[in-house]
Design a protein around this motif. Structure first.
Motif, PDB file in Angstrom:
ATOM      1  N   ALA A  52       7.520  11.041  -6.433  1.00  0.00           N
ATOM      2  CA  ALA A  52       7.059   9.654  -6.333  1.00  0.00           C
ATOM      3  C   ALA A  52       7.554   9.033  -5.030  1.00  0.00           C
ATOM      4  CB  ALA A  52       7.565   8.845  -7.517  1.00  0.00           C
ATOM      5  N   PRO A  53       6.655   8.432  -4.265  1.00  0.00           N
ATOM      6  CA  PRO A  53       7.099   7.684  -3.095  1.00  0.00           C
ATOM      7  C   PRO A  53       7.946   6.493  -3.540  1.00  0.00           C
ATOM      8  CG  PRO A  53       4.716   8.005  -3.054  1.00  0.00           C
ATOM      9  CD  PRO A  53       5.204   8.415  -4.406  1.00  0.00           C
ATOM     10  N   LYS A  54       8.657   5.894  -2.602  1.00  0.00           N
ATOM     11  CA  LYS A  54       9.506   4.761  -2.971  1.00  0.00           C
ATOM     12  C   LYS A  54       8.653   3.581  -3.444  1.00  0.00           C
ATOM     13  CE  LYS A  54       9.920   2.634   1.571  1.00  0.00           C
ATOM     14  NZ  LYS A  54      10.799   2.114   2.576  1.00  0.00           N
ATOM     15  N   VAL A  55       9.215   2.789  -4.334  1.00  0.00           N
ATOM     16  CA  VAL A  55       8.548   1.605  -4.845  1.00  0.00           C
ATOM     17  C   VAL A  55       8.633   0.521  -3.773  1.00  0.00           C
ATOM     18  CG1 VAL A  55       8.609  -0.185  -6.633  1.00  0.00           C
ATOM     19  CG2 VAL A  55       9.110   2.201  -7.225  1.00  0.00           C
ATOM     20  N   LYS A  56       7.520  -0.176  -3.564  1.00  0.00           N
ATOM     21  CA  LYS A  56       7.453  -1.217  -2.538  1.00  0.00           C
ATOM     22  C   LYS A  56       7.049  -2.541  -3.174  1.00  0.00           C
ATOM     23  CE  LYS A  56       5.861   2.206   0.813  1.00  0.00           C
ATOM     24  NZ  LYS A  56       4.766   2.543   1.738  1.00  0.00           N
ATOM     25  N   ASP A  57       7.250  -3.620  -2.441  1.00  0.00           N
ATOM     26  CA  ASP A  57       6.957  -4.961  -2.930  1.00  0.00           C
ATOM     27  C   ASP A  57       5.962  -5.638  -2.000  1.00  0.00           C
ATOM     28  OD1 ASP A  57       6.951  -7.584  -3.837  1.00  0.00           O
ATOM     29  OD2 ASP A  57       9.119  -7.834  -3.728  1.00  0.00           O
ATOM     30  N   GLN A  58       4.806  -6.020  -2.519  1.00  0.00           N
ATOM     31  CA  GLN A  58       3.793  -6.662  -1.696  1.00  0.00           C
ATOM     32  C   GLN A  58       4.144  -8.107  -1.383  1.00  0.00           C
ATOM     33  OE1 GLN A  58       0.631  -6.413  -4.749  1.00  0.00           O
ATOM     34  NE2 GLN A  58       0.147  -8.513  -4.157  1.00  0.00           N
ATOM     35  N   GLY A  59       5.141  -8.650  -2.058  1.00  0.00           N
ATOM     36  CA  GLY A  59       5.542 -10.026  -1.808  1.00  0.00           C
ATOM     37  C   GLY A  59       4.454 -11.007  -2.192  1.00  0.00           C
ATOM     38  N   GLN A  60       4.243 -12.006  -1.360  1.00  0.00           N
ATOM     39  CA  GLN A  60       3.336 -13.110  -1.669  1.00  0.00           C
ATOM     40  C   GLN A  60       1.885 -12.848  -1.301  1.00  0.00           C
ATOM     41  OE1 GLN A  60       5.032 -16.201   0.722  1.00  0.00           O
ATOM     42  NE2 GLN A  60       4.296 -15.333   2.631  1.00  0.00           N
ATOM     43  N   TYR A  61       1.602 -11.729  -0.661  1.00  0.00           N
ATOM     44  CA  TYR A  61       0.256 -11.497  -0.137  1.00  0.00           C
ATOM     45  C   TYR A  61      -0.640 -10.758  -1.131  1.00  0.00           C
ATOM     46  CZ  TYR A  61       2.605 -12.680   4.210  1.00  0.00           C
ATOM     47  OH  TYR A  61       3.336 -13.318   5.166  1.00  0.00           O
ATOM     48  N   GLY A  62      -1.941 -10.857  -0.938  1.00  0.00           N
ATOM     49  CA  GLY A  62      -2.923 -10.164  -1.773  1.00  0.00           C
ATOM     50  C   GLY A  62      -3.217  -8.776  -1.238  1.00  0.00           C
ATOM     51  N   THR A  63      -2.192  -7.979  -1.082  1.00  0.00           N
ATOM     52  CA  THR A  63      -2.318  -6.660  -0.457  1.00  0.00           C
ATOM     53  C   THR A  63      -2.063  -5.511  -1.429  1.00  0.00           C
ATOM     54  OG1 THR A  63      -0.023  -6.893   0.255  1.00  0.00           O
ATOM     55  CG2 THR A  63      -1.714  -7.484   1.858  1.00  0.00           C
ATOM     56  N   CYS A  64      -2.159  -5.774  -2.714  1.00  0.00           N
ATOM     57  CA  CYS A  64      -1.912  -4.722  -3.696  1.00  0.00           C
ATOM     58  C   CYS A  64      -2.824  -3.527  -3.459  1.00  0.00           C
ATOM     59  CB  CYS A  64      -2.072  -5.246  -5.112  1.00  0.00           C
ATOM     60  SG  CYS A  64      -3.698  -5.923  -5.488  1.00  0.00           S
ATOM     61  N   TRP A  65      -4.039  -3.778  -3.035  1.00  0.00           N
ATOM     62  CA  TRP A  65      -5.010  -2.706  -2.777  1.00  0.00           C
ATOM     63  C   TRP A  65      -4.513  -1.770  -1.676  1.00  0.00           C
ATOM     64  CZ3 TRP A  65      -7.463  -2.439   2.019  1.00  0.00           C
ATOM     65  CH2 TRP A  65      -7.266  -3.539   2.853  1.00  0.00           C
ATOM     66  N   ALA A  66      -3.902  -2.313  -0.635  1.00  0.00           N
ATOM     67  CA  ALA A  66      -3.371  -1.492   0.458  1.00  0.00           C
ATOM     68  C   ALA A  66      -2.150  -0.715  -0.016  1.00  0.00           C
ATOM     69  CB  ALA A  66      -3.030  -2.365   1.664  1.00  0.00           C
ATOM     70  N   PHE A  67      -1.276  -1.372  -0.760  1.00  0.00           N
ATOM     71  CA  PHE A  67      -0.090  -0.694  -1.294  1.00  0.00           C
ATOM     72  C   PHE A  67      -0.501   0.446  -2.222  1.00  0.00           C
ATOM     73  CE2 PHE A  67       2.144  -4.293   0.351  1.00  0.00           C
ATOM     74  CZ  PHE A  67       3.447  -3.857   0.543  1.00  0.00           C
ATOM     75  N   ALA A  68      -1.460   0.183  -3.111  1.00  0.00           N
ATOM     76  CA  ALA A  68      -1.887   1.205  -4.067  1.00  0.00           C
ATOM     77  C   ALA A  68      -2.539   2.392  -3.356  1.00  0.00           C
ATOM     78  CB  ALA A  68      -2.842   0.602  -5.090  1.00  0.00           C
ATOM     79  N   ALA A  69      -3.416   2.120  -2.416  1.00  0.00           N
ATOM     80  CA  ALA A  69      -4.112   3.205  -1.711  1.00  0.00           C
ATOM     81  C   ALA A  69      -3.136   4.056  -0.906  1.00  0.00           C
ATOM     82  CB  ALA A  69      -5.191   2.633  -0.797  1.00  0.00           C
ATOM     83  N   LEU A  70      -2.242   3.408  -0.191  1.00  0.00           N
ATOM     84  CA  LEU A  70      -1.312   4.173   0.652  1.00  0.00           C
ATOM     85  C   LEU A  70      -0.257   4.893  -0.176  1.00  0.00           C
ATOM     86  CD1 LEU A  70      -1.008   1.803   3.717  1.00  0.00           C
ATOM     87  CD2 LEU A  70      -2.278   3.960   3.534  1.00  0.00           C
ATOM     88  N   THR A  71       0.158   4.308  -1.286  1.00  0.00           N
ATOM     89  CA  THR A  71       1.104   5.006  -2.163  1.00  0.00           C
ATOM     90  C   THR A  71       0.446   6.230  -2.783  1.00  0.00           C
ATOM     91  OG1 THR A  71       2.319   2.967  -2.622  1.00  0.00           O
ATOM     92  CG2 THR A  71       2.603   4.770  -4.189  1.00  0.00           C
TER      93      THR A  71
END
Length: 169
Positions: free
Chosen positions: A13-32
Protein backbone atom coordinates in the motif's frame (compact mmCIF):
# COMPACT_ATOMS: atom_id res chain seq x y z
CA UNK A 1 -8.45 -15.58 -5.35
CA UNK A 2 -7.75 -15.73 -1.63
CA UNK A 3 -10.73 -15.15 0.64
CA UNK A 4 -9.06 -12.06 2.10
CA UNK A 5 -6.35 -9.82 0.66
CA UNK A 6 -5.20 -6.42 1.90
CA UNK A 7 -2.29 -4.37 0.58
CA UNK A 8 -1.68 -2.90 4.04
CA UNK A 9 -1.00 -6.35 5.42
CA UNK A 10 1.10 -7.33 2.38
CA UNK A 11 3.33 -4.24 2.30
CA UNK A 12 2.02 -3.04 -1.06
CA UNK A 13 0.00 0.00 0.00
CA UNK A 14 1.31 3.45 -0.86
CA UNK A 15 1.36 5.95 1.99
CA UNK A 16 -1.94 7.50 3.04
CA UNK A 17 -2.30 11.12 1.93
CA UNK A 18 -4.60 13.99 2.86
CA UNK A 19 -6.32 16.07 0.18
CA UNK A 20 -7.01 18.80 2.73
CA UNK A 21 -9.59 21.42 1.79
CA UNK A 22 -9.50 20.93 -1.98
CA UNK A 23 -11.76 18.88 -4.28
CA UNK A 24 -8.87 16.73 -5.47
CA UNK A 25 -9.95 13.31 -4.23
CA UNK A 26 -10.10 12.14 -7.85
CA UNK A 27 -6.40 12.97 -8.36
CA UNK A 28 -5.40 11.35 -5.07
CA UNK A 29 -7.40 8.20 -5.87
CA UNK A 30 -6.09 7.86 -9.43
CA UNK A 31 -2.46 8.41 -8.49
CA UNK A 32 -2.65 6.15 -5.44
CA UNK A 33 -4.09 3.40 -7.64
CA UNK A 34 -1.23 3.93 -10.09
CA UNK A 35 1.39 3.98 -7.33
CA UNK A 36 0.02 0.73 -5.86
CA UNK A 37 0.13 -0.97 -9.26
CA UNK A 38 3.87 -0.27 -9.47
CA UNK A 39 4.70 -1.60 -6.00
CA UNK A 40 6.73 -3.34 -4.70
CA UNK A 41 9.19 -3.16 -7.61
CA UNK A 42 8.92 0.61 -8.06
CA UNK A 43 7.99 3.07 -5.34
CA UNK A 44 6.72 6.46 -6.52
CA UNK A 45 5.09 9.46 -4.90
CA UNK A 46 3.27 11.27 -7.71
CA UNK A 47 2.06 14.87 -7.62
CA UNK A 48 -1.67 15.36 -7.14
CA UNK A 49 -1.03 19.10 -7.46
CA UNK A 50 0.23 18.66 -11.00
CA UNK A 51 -2.65 16.39 -12.01
CA UNK A 52 -5.29 18.68 -10.55
CA UNK A 53 -3.82 21.89 -12.03
CA UNK A 54 -2.32 20.71 -15.36
CA UNK A 55 -5.04 18.49 -16.75
CA UNK A 56 -6.31 20.56 -19.72
CA UNK A 57 -9.79 20.89 -18.16
CA UNK A 58 -9.16 24.42 -16.85
CA UNK A 59 -10.72 23.92 -13.44
CA UNK A 60 -9.65 25.07 -10.01
CA UNK A 61 -8.65 22.56 -7.34
CA UNK A 62 -11.81 23.21 -5.34
CA UNK A 63 -14.10 22.35 -8.28
CA UNK A 64 -13.58 18.59 -8.09
CA UNK A 65 -13.04 16.14 -10.91
CA UNK A 66 -13.47 12.49 -11.81
CA UNK A 67 -11.76 9.39 -13.14
CA UNK A 68 -12.27 10.48 -16.75
CA UNK A 69 -10.14 13.55 -16.12
CA UNK A 70 -7.47 11.40 -14.46
CA UNK A 71 -7.46 8.99 -17.41
CA UNK A 72 -7.17 11.89 -19.88
CA UNK A 73 -4.24 13.38 -17.95
CA UNK A 74 -2.38 10.07 -17.66
CA UNK A 75 -2.97 8.70 -21.15
CA UNK A 76 -2.08 12.01 -22.81
CA UNK A 77 1.25 11.74 -20.96
CA UNK A 78 0.80 15.10 -19.25
CA UNK A 79 1.92 13.23 -16.16
CA UNK A 80 2.41 11.82 -13.67
CA UNK A 81 5.23 13.90 -12.28
CA UNK A 82 6.87 13.46 -8.90
CA UNK A 83 5.52 15.07 -5.74
CA UNK A 84 8.97 16.44 -4.92
CA UNK A 85 8.92 18.38 -8.21
CA UNK A 86 5.41 19.82 -7.70
CA UNK A 87 4.38 19.72 -4.01
CA UNK A 88 0.70 19.59 -3.14
CA UNK A 89 -1.33 22.41 -1.70
CA UNK A 90 0.68 25.49 -2.60
CA UNK A 91 -1.48 26.43 -5.60
CA UNK A 92 1.62 26.64 -7.78
CA UNK A 93 2.52 24.22 -10.54
CA UNK A 94 5.08 23.86 -13.27
CA UNK A 95 3.68 23.15 -16.73
CA UNK A 96 7.18 22.38 -18.04
CA UNK A 97 7.63 19.17 -16.03
CA UNK A 98 7.86 15.95 -18.01
CA UNK A 99 5.94 12.80 -17.26
CA UNK A 100 7.83 10.35 -15.05
CA UNK A 101 6.32 7.40 -16.90
CA UNK A 102 3.81 6.82 -19.66
CA UNK A 103 0.52 5.09 -18.89
CA UNK A 104 -0.33 2.78 -21.77
CA UNK A 105 -3.54 1.18 -20.58
CA UNK A 106 -6.41 1.79 -18.17
CA UNK A 107 -9.00 -0.82 -17.31
CA UNK A 108 -12.57 0.12 -16.44
CA UNK A 109 -14.86 -2.17 -14.50
CA UNK A 110 -18.49 -2.02 -15.55
CA UNK A 111 -21.12 -1.54 -12.87
CA UNK A 112 -20.73 -2.96 -9.41
CA UNK A 113 -18.88 -6.16 -10.26
CA UNK A 114 -17.39 -6.92 -6.85
CA UNK A 115 -15.65 -10.10 -7.99
CA UNK A 116 -13.90 -8.24 -10.81
CA UNK A 117 -12.84 -5.49 -8.38
CA UNK A 118 -11.31 -8.13 -6.10
CA UNK A 119 -9.52 -9.75 -9.03
CA UNK A 120 -8.12 -6.41 -10.26
CA UNK A 121 -6.84 -5.52 -6.78
CA UNK A 122 -5.18 -8.91 -6.42
CA UNK A 123 -3.60 -8.90 -9.89
CA UNK A 124 -2.79 -5.25 -10.57
CA UNK A 125 -3.12 -2.86 -7.65
CA UNK A 126 -5.59 -0.53 -5.99
CA UNK A 127 -8.87 0.21 -7.75
CA UNK A 128 -10.21 3.75 -7.88
CA UNK A 129 -13.89 3.95 -7.02
CA UNK A 130 -16.52 6.61 -6.43
CA UNK A 131 -18.74 6.64 -3.35
CA UNK A 132 -21.31 8.89 -1.74
CA UNK A 133 -19.73 10.46 1.31
CA UNK A 134 -22.16 11.96 3.82
CA UNK A 135 -20.64 14.73 5.89
CA UNK A 136 -16.92 15.43 5.90
CA UNK A 137 -13.88 13.60 7.21
CA UNK A 138 -14.07 15.81 10.31
CA UNK A 139 -17.59 14.69 11.24
CA UNK A 140 -17.99 11.12 9.96
CA UNK A 141 -19.41 10.10 13.32
CA UNK A 142 -22.44 12.27 12.54
CA UNK A 143 -23.05 10.71 9.14
CA UNK A 144 -24.44 7.48 10.58
CA UNK A 145 -22.52 5.42 8.00
CA UNK A 146 -19.13 5.15 9.72
CA UNK A 147 -18.41 2.12 11.90
CA UNK A 148 -15.65 2.87 14.41
CA UNK A 149 -15.39 -0.76 15.54
CA UNK A 150 -14.54 -1.89 12.01
CA UNK A 151 -12.95 1.38 10.79
CA UNK A 152 -15.28 1.24 7.82
CA UNK A 153 -17.78 3.36 5.96
CA UNK A 154 -20.83 1.88 4.28
CA UNK A 155 -23.56 3.78 2.51
CA UNK A 156 -26.32 1.91 0.73
CA UNK A 157 -28.67 4.42 -0.77
CA UNK A 158 -29.56 6.45 -3.82
CA UNK A 159 -27.36 9.54 -3.52
CA UNK A 160 -24.92 10.06 -6.41
CA UNK A 161 -21.21 9.56 -5.68
CA UNK A 162 -19.37 12.67 -4.53
CA UNK A 163 -15.98 11.30 -3.45
CA UNK A 164 -13.24 9.10 -4.95
CA UNK A 165 -11.28 6.52 -2.97
CA UNK A 166 -8.91 3.62 -3.66
CA UNK A 167 -9.83 0.08 -2.70
CA UNK A 168 -6.72 -1.84 -1.62
CA UNK A 169 -8.19 -4.97 -0.12
Amino acid sequence: LPYRYNYLKNGRAPKVKDQGQYGTCWAFAALTALESSLLPENSYDFSEDHMSLNNSFNIMQNEGGDYNMAIAYLTSWQGPVLEKDDPYGDGVTNEELNSELHVQEVQLIEGKNIEEVKEMIFKYGGVESSIYMAGTSNNLQYSGFYNYDENSYCYIGTQKPNHDVVIIG
